[in-house]
Design an enzyme around this catalytic site. Structure first.
Site, PDB file in Angstrom:
ATOM      1  N   ASP A 103       0.802  -1.218   0.000  1.00 34.80           N
ATOM      2  CA  ASP A 103       0.000   0.000   0.000  1.00 34.80           C
ATOM      3  C   ASP A 103       0.836   1.269   0.000  1.00 34.80           C
ATOM      4  OD1 ASP A 103      -2.369  -1.335  -0.143  1.00 34.80           O
ATOM      5  OD2 ASP A 103      -2.905  -1.102   1.963  1.00 34.80           O
TER       6      ASP A 103
ATOM      7  N   HIS B 147     -11.852   6.519   4.923  1.00 33.71           N
ATOM      8  CA  HIS B 147     -11.048   7.738   4.960  1.00 33.71           C
ATOM      9  C   HIS B 147     -11.892   8.891   4.427  1.00 33.71           C
ATOM     10  CE1 HIS B 147      -6.745   5.833   4.841  1.00 33.71           C
ATOM     11  NE2 HIS B 147      -7.049   6.217   6.057  1.00 33.71           N
TER      12      HIS B 147
ATOM     13  N   ASP C 185     -11.035  11.180   2.409  1.00 33.44           N
ATOM     14  CA  ASP C 185     -10.818  11.453   0.980  1.00 33.44           C
ATOM     15  C   ASP C 185     -11.536  10.481   0.057  1.00 33.44           C
ATOM     16  OD1 ASP C 185      -9.224   9.170   1.052  1.00 33.44           O
ATOM     17  OD2 ASP C 185      -7.380  10.184   0.457  1.00 33.44           O
TER      18      ASP C 185
ATOM     19  N   CYS D  30      -5.864   8.860  -3.551  1.00 36.83           N
ATOM     20  CA  CYS D  30      -5.032   7.998  -2.715  1.00 36.83           C
ATOM     21  C   CYS D  30      -3.651   7.785  -3.323  1.00 36.83           C
ATOM     22  CB  CYS D  30      -5.705   6.643  -2.512  1.00 36.83           C
ATOM     23  SG  CYS D  30      -7.153   6.687  -1.442  1.00 36.83           S
TER      24      CYS D  30
END
Length: 282
Positions: free
Chosen positions: A65, A166, A168, A260
């Site tokens: 990630d 999240h 966002d 992201c």
């Protein structure tokens, strides 16, 4: 003089679905490495085409990630406030990000022990105000600490749908007084805060939010987002923005999309402090 947008990305060389820490992840649904690389490159090239300067972080095996650089931390002027990840699977990313930011002239600081904070994934400026998501990854008390540390107003927003873990993933400032959001990701109080404090608030439908349309990157008047949000694209264009749809389906498998995959090293375009800093140096 407007500064060149400055963005950090990490190539998806070691990206994959190796664990499950949000509802989108399923180890039985593998990512396609070649397709992921093409999709990432298309986003990278689109940003370059819009005049952005893109820095590359070296991928690290075992940190799949790391490609989601938005979660590195939060930048405010020359301060990098490093993330303190909730899940152990991502905690190995922190020293990698810390080293990069220190080497590039930022002052690196951390939240106190026990205070979970996942950076620009949960902390987004719209104007002078820092809107801060909490519950699934970041803590409400941490966000208050962040506001005190930076000397800015923080408005904590509780996230109530684990698919939008999240901030966002369900909220994207596009200008100092404008943002897009998915109402279903917030409780009634959070929705009222957003409606009261942001002049132009564009509501995204449940269907289009599910395609990660809120997880967008803003460069000037261009908004780069995953395909599958024609209604949002039309509304953005009505307001004078250019919607730039891209295929980022391989990253949605892990719960991420355009935002992201990027970290604005110079501050988001919707942050008033960035605009003021640019004017001062111009």
């Amino acid at each position: 003089m407007v500064k060149t947008p400055w963005i950090l990305m990490c190539p998806p060389r070691f990206y994959g679905i190796e664990y499950e820490i949000n509802p989108w992840m399923n180890r039985r649904v593998k990512s396609d490495p070649d397709k992921a690389a093409r999709q990432w490159q298309a986003l990278h090239d689109a940003l370059i085409g819009l005049g952005a300067a893109v820095e590359l972080l070296e991928p690290v095996e075992g940190l799949p990630d790391l490609v989601f650089t938005a979660n590195a931390g939060l930048v405010y002027r020359d301060l990098f406030l490093s993330s303190r990840f909730r899940y152990g699977e991502r905690q190995g990313e922190t020293p990698v990000f810390d080293r990069w930011f220190a080497e590039h002239g930022f002052r690196v600081e951390h939240t106190p022990d026990g205070m979970h904070f996942e950076g620009a994934g949960d902390a987004l400026f719209c104007g002078e105000t820092l809107f801060a998501g909490y519950r699934f990854r970041s803590d409400a008390r941490t966000m208050s600490w962040v506001g005190d540390r930076l000397g800015v107003e923080v408005l904590p927003l509780e996230l109530v749908d684990p698919r939008y873990y999240h901030l966002d993933t369900c909220f994207c400032p596009i200008a100092p007084n404008a943002a897009i959001y998915f109402p279903g990701a917030f409780d009634e109080y959070g929705r009222s805060v957003l409606q009261d404090r942001i002049w132009t608030l564009i509501e995204v439908s449940a269907e289009e939010a599910f395609s990660f349309s809120c997880n967008a990157v803003v460069v000037g008047r261009s908004v780069l987002l995953n395909r599958g949000a024609p209604k949002l694209a039309r509304e953005l264009e009505r307001l004078g923005f250019a919607a730039v749809p891209l295929d980022l389906t391989e990253f949605i498998k892990a719960g991420g999309s355009a935002k992201c995959l990027t970290f604005r090293l110079d501050g988001e375009d919707a942050a008033s402090w960035r605009t003021a800093a640019s004017a001062a140096t111009g």
